[in-house]
Write a protein that holds these residues in place. Structure first.
Motif, PDB file in Angstrom:
ATOM      1  N   ALA A 126      48.490 -11.317  56.478  1.00 25.60           N
ATOM      2  CA  ALA A 126      48.743 -11.303  54.929  1.00 25.60           C
ATOM      3  C   ALA A 126      49.424 -12.299  54.194  1.00 25.60           C
ATOM      4  N   LYS A 127      50.436 -12.971  54.817  1.00 22.93           N
ATOM      5  CA  LYS A 127      51.400 -14.020  54.263  1.00 22.93           C
ATOM      6  C   LYS A 127      50.381 -15.250  54.046  1.00 22.93           C
ATOM      7  N   GLU A 128      49.372 -15.324  55.111  1.00 24.92           N
ATOM      8  CA  GLU A 128      48.661 -16.686  55.050  1.00 24.92           C
ATOM      9  C   GLU A 128      47.229 -16.358  54.255  1.00 24.92           C
ATOM     10  N   GLY A 129      47.123 -15.369  53.654  1.00 26.49           N
ATOM     11  CA  GLY A 129      45.866 -15.032  52.980  1.00 26.49           C
ATOM     12  C   GLY A 129      44.677 -14.920  53.689  1.00 26.49           C
ATOM     13  N   ILE A 130      44.839 -14.325  55.113  1.00 27.65           N
ATOM     14  CA  ILE A 130      43.755 -14.155  55.727  1.00 27.65           C
ATOM     15  C   ILE A 130      43.625 -12.448  56.004  1.00 27.65           C
ATOM     16  N   GLY A 131      42.280 -12.207  55.498  1.00 30.01           N
ATOM     17  CA  GLY A 131      42.172 -10.577  55.595  1.00 30.01           C
ATOM     18  C   GLY A 131      41.852 -10.101  56.698  1.00 30.01           C
ATOM     19  N   HIS A 240      44.734 -19.549  61.541  1.00 32.26           N
ATOM     20  CA  HIS A 240      44.060 -20.457  60.842  1.00 32.26           C
ATOM     21  C   HIS A 240      42.919 -21.132  61.351  1.00 32.26           C
ATOM     22  N   ASP A 244      39.717 -19.526  59.351  1.00 27.57           N
ATOM     23  CA  ASP A 244      39.694 -20.562  57.930  1.00 27.57           C
ATOM     24  C   ASP A 244      38.114 -20.712  57.901  1.00 27.57           C
TER      25      ASP A 244
END
Ligand code: URA
Length: 244
Positions: A126-131, A240, A244
């Motif tokens: 969540a913090k890294e914007g990974i869903g 990531h 990513d």
């Protein structure tokens, strides 16, 4: 089985890290005629288990484990803990072995360490914007049955059960593997090095990148707060790399 087939079978199992094969020996029945005294004893036939099919599936692996009695860990277990999550996940977490909660439920990482693992995966993502959420990854252990008193699995137990872990990894073919703690690192990388030395860098199981990090149980101890920060860094790197 020809010598060539036997050699290929042995190489295959060696590749899987298996050094002990439980063999069924069948003495070839002597012919019902008198043998000359100097004749060699009848040959010993070694029957190896079949090679893992290239199209191995989680269902087949689960079926092969069956009501496993291959090692002493079966004696105290309630449930075999096969693994849980997305069987097509690009990321697999490997722990050590089931604890009491996992043994009771049949699911990996559902106790305190499991709650921390879920928090680590979902919080970092969540913090890294990974869903992603926990059910998007796959989670399993080196040994599928709870070791008594939560002791570390012994080498022969890891060797016998490790073949099923390797088949799971091979069937899933994730983009990366995250080994949690030194038992998982030892099983996956075949190394004696500890987590402190291995963590933070990429290693390989076959062609698949492996990140080693601290086991969540270790992070639950209050004096390991520094390790907690490092584990978060490792996880960030893994997420990531994979998503990513
Ligand atoms: N610790 C592990 O290594 N695995 C589990 O499933 C639970 C706790």
């Amino acid at each position: 089985m020809t010598r060539d087939e036997l050699r290929r079978s042995l190489e295959f199992y060696q590749d899987l890290g298996i050094r002990t094969l439980y063999r069924r020996e069948t003495r070839v029945a002597p012919a019902p005629v008198a043998r000359p005294a100097k004749e060699e004893p009848p040959p010993t036939m070694i029957e190896l288990p079949p090679l893992t099919p290239l199209d191995d599936t989680m269902e087949a692996i689960r079926a092969d484990i069956g009501d496993c009695k291959r090692c002493r860990l079966c004696e105290g277990r309630n449930k075999i803990v096969f693994g849980s999550g997305n069987e097509r996940a690009p990321l697999v977490f490997v722990g050590e072995g089931p604890g009491a909660d996992e043994d009771a439920s049949g699911l990996p990482f559902v106790g305190r360490a499991g709650q921390l693992l879920t928090q680590m995966i979902e919080g970092t993502a969540a913090k890294e914007g990974i869903g992603i959420k926990r059910p998007d990854v796959y989670i399993c252990n080196v040994v599928k049955c709870r070791p008594p008193e939560n002791r570390t699995p012994q080498p022969d137990e890891m060797e016998v059960c490790g073949q099923f872990l390797f088949r799971q990894l091979q069937a899933i073919k994730p983009k990366a593997i995250c080994a949690l703690g030194s038992t998982a690192a030892k099983a996956v990388l075949g190394t004696k090095d500890g987590v402190t030395k291995l963590r933070g860098n990429w290693w390989k199981w076959r062609d698949i990148p492996v990140m080693v990090t601290y086991h969540p149980s270790y992070l639950l101890r209050p004096y390991n707060q520094n390790a907690k920060r490092e584990a978060w860094e490792d996880l960030k790197k893994v997420l990531h790399f994979v998503y990513d």
